[in-house]
Design an enzyme around this catalytic site. Structure first.
Site, PDB file in Angstrom:
ATOM      1  CG  LEU A 142      -2.014  -1.162   0.996  1.00  0.00           C
ATOM      2  CD1 LEU A 142      -3.018  -0.901   3.078  1.00  0.00           C
ATOM      3  CD2 LEU A 142      -3.104  -0.791   0.491  1.00  0.00           C
ATOM      4  CG  ASP A 143       0.504   3.999  -3.048  1.00  0.00           C
ATOM      5  OD1 ASP A 143       1.495   3.281  -3.222  1.00  0.00           O
ATOM      6  OD2 ASP A 143      -0.061   4.683  -3.832  1.00  0.00           O
ATOM      7  CE1 TYR A 144       4.271   8.292   5.464  1.00  0.00           C
ATOM      8  CE2 TYR A 144       3.132  10.002   3.753  1.00  0.00           C
ATOM      9  CZ  TYR A 144       3.442   9.580   4.791  1.00  0.00           C
ATOM     10  OH  TYR A 144       4.112  10.817   5.952  1.00  0.00           O
TER      11      TYR A 144
END
Length: 294
Positions: free
Chosen positions: A58-60
């Site tokens: 998952l992205d930041y």
């Protein structure tokens, strides 16, 4: 922020990742990581005493369900699930503008932005009006409109997103390509969307189904709950997090509903919405296919 463990077995750990948190980091002093909160800071490295394997990422800025394998064998089995598309992921998102359709298939290829190809920071969707990108790969996202409304004075829509493929930044790029950038997405708004306190993209539900490898049945994770132990080989497994946006006072205080197109607030309603987006077609809805291959 707390990293809440949702499920755990001897092979897998599933957590609810907060927004604005890294999954891991090579900086031993970085504490804002999932690995720091649930294990040792170096657990993402093969040299770790107890290494973890992230079978999805998952992205930041993205929150939600994150599946982690505790050993290479488990990671390999989960990898085959993803490879055979026996997993399903459902994301809740708030996007800019009022979406003027009910259901869409977005089949724009996704590749690296040439201006950031060295860092692979930004990605680009290949649309009829887009410029060239680096190493484009086929990508497919389904979108279901749930509700329209306003965030402050700005028109926004709540949508359910289901990635069929798993390209880097796929959901963010596909929404941006439709000119419905995700609310709070700094990168794909051209650094303009800075007012919201977060990016409104959340991995809400994760599902996988039974499969076989070399005649061995792969067991599912067992829930951490006081209920009786689940059967060792259930036919399928899914986990859903609580709704993250409307329970956030910072968002709720700015939100005004206009029209509910598909109910989704309760768990039963959300599961019904997932059933709708899973269908190959739905009679009586405004549908559109976005593709450069038409």
């Amino acid at each position: 922020m707390e990293v809440k463990k949702l499920y755990e077995s001897g092979d897998y750990l599933i957590v609810n990742k907060p927004y604005d948190m890294y999954i891991n980091s090579d900086d031993e002093n970085e504490k804002n990581t999932v690995t720091y909160h649930i294990a040792s800071p170096d657990s993402h490295l093969s040299t770790s005493f107890q290494p973890l394997h992230f079978v999805q990422r998952l992205d930041y800025a993205t929150s939600g369900v994150l599946c982690i394998a505790k050993n290479k064998s488990a990671a390999g089995r989960a990898g085959k699930l993803f490879e055979k598309r026996l997993t399903k992921k459902y994301y809740l998102a708030v996007v800019r503008g009022h979406v003027e359709l009910d259901l869409a298939d977005i089949e724009y290829d996704v590749g690296m932005d040439p201006s950031t190809a060295d860092s692979s920071h930004r990605m680009v969707a290949v649309t009829p009006s887009s410029e060239a990108c680096v190493l484009p790969r086929a990508a497919h996202t389904r979108l279901l409109l749930l509700e329209t409304g306003y965030y402050g004075s700005d028109a926004v829509s709540v949508v359910l997103l289901k990635p069929i493929t798993g390209r880097r930044h796929q959901l963010r790029v596909h929404c941006s390509a439709l000119r419905h950038t995700i609310l709070g997405d700094y990168t794909y708004s051209g650094a303009a969307d800075v007012a919201p306190h977060r990016m409104f993209l959340h991995a809400t539900r994760f599902y996988w189904q039974l499969y076989y490898v070399s005649d061995d049945v792969h067991p599912e994770p067992v829930p951490l709950c006081p209920a009786p132990r689940a059967p060792p080989f259930p036919p399928s497994f899914h986990i859903k997090t609580p709704e993250p946006f409307f329970s956030d006072q910072k968002f709720a205080s700015q939100w005004k509903s206009e029209q509910v197109v598909c109910k989704y607030k309760s768990e039963a309603e959300f599961m019904a919405a997932c059933d709708v987006i899973d269908r190959s077609y739905v009679i009586g809805v405004r549908y559109k296919l976005f593709s450069c291959r038409e």
